[in-house]
Design a protein around this motif. Sequence first.
Motif, mmCIF file in Angstrom:
data_model
loop_
_atom_site.group_PDB
_atom_site.id
_atom_site.type_symbol
_atom_site.label_atom_id
_atom_site.label_comp_id
_atom_site.label_asym_id
_atom_site.label_seq_id
_atom_site.Cartn_x
_atom_site.Cartn_y
_atom_site.Cartn_z
ATOM 1 N N LEU A 196 2.634 0.652 5.512
ATOM 2 C CA LEU A 196 2.976 1.691 4.529
ATOM 3 C C LEU A 196 2.426 1.345 3.159
ATOM 4 O O LEU A 196 1.961 2.228 2.422
ATOM 5 N N THR A 226 -1.035 2.290 3.151
ATOM 6 C CA THR A 226 -1.141 3.755 3.059
ATOM 7 C C THR A 226 -0.983 4.222 1.615
ATOM 8 O O THR A 226 -1.735 5.091 1.138
ATOM 9 N N VAL A 227 -0.014 3.663 0.907
ATOM 10 C CA VAL A 227 0.206 4.037 -0.493
ATOM 11 C C VAL A 227 -1.012 3.676 -1.344
ATOM 12 O O VAL A 227 -1.454 4.472 -2.195
ATOM 13 N N MET A 273 -3.650 6.160 -0.733
ATOM 14 C CA MET A 273 -3.374 7.420 -1.435
ATOM 15 C C MET A 273 -3.705 7.302 -2.917
ATOM 16 O O MET A 273 -4.202 8.266 -3.535
ATOM 17 N N ALA A 306 -5.813 4.214 3.978
ATOM 18 C CA ALA A 306 -4.506 4.741 4.371
ATOM 19 C C ALA A 306 -4.339 4.755 5.881
ATOM 20 O O ALA A 306 -3.332 4.278 6.420
#
Length: 213
Positions: free
Chosen positions: A126, A129-130, A133, A165
């Motif tokens: 995660l 992923t952040v 982004m 991501a």
Amino acid sequence: MFSIIQAAGWPIWPLIICSVLGMALVIERFISLKAVKIAPPKLLDEAIMVSRNGVPGADVVNQLEQNSALGEVLASGFRVLNSNPRVSEDDLRSSLEGAGRQTAAKLQRYLGALATIASAAPLLGLLGTVIGMIEIFGSQAGDGGMGTVPGGGNPSQLAHGISIALYNTAFGLMVAIPALIFWRYFRARVDDYLLTMEIASERFARHLLTLRK
């Protein structure tokens, strides 16, 4: 593979470390939790047979202790009876229970680390992923100059952010799912061993009580 790692960016490195560590723990547990090293099927019967006419000598007790985890528990009972032939039932059972708790701690070794990897890997994915982004939003803040699309935004930076991501999300799940499966498998295996050892200890305690003088 190296191109995937490059595309995923630096957030994938903690996941790679977790995957290597998790694999090492799984291999170690498979080797350490073999039945022959924990609770050989005929060990209890052999220990009872050897001590049918009395508590065996120190060399036999040492050999039993080095045999397996169950052997350590049984040997502790012999040692208590050797040191005090008139030991009370409560003290004898307490000694076996104490040895059992020490053995249980050895059987559960590294399972907490494997559970941590199973929990942390999705969070690390995660995080990647952040970060991806953030890269994507950063690519939309272009100044409209060379290499940007109309309205601002760098296509290569946009693609890089997407790859970070997606790769990190996928790799985080690829690490977490097997770690979780193996953790639950080893937990169940340890529980089975502990139940077997508890039953064996109870039977052995009743046998030792008949040897008291």
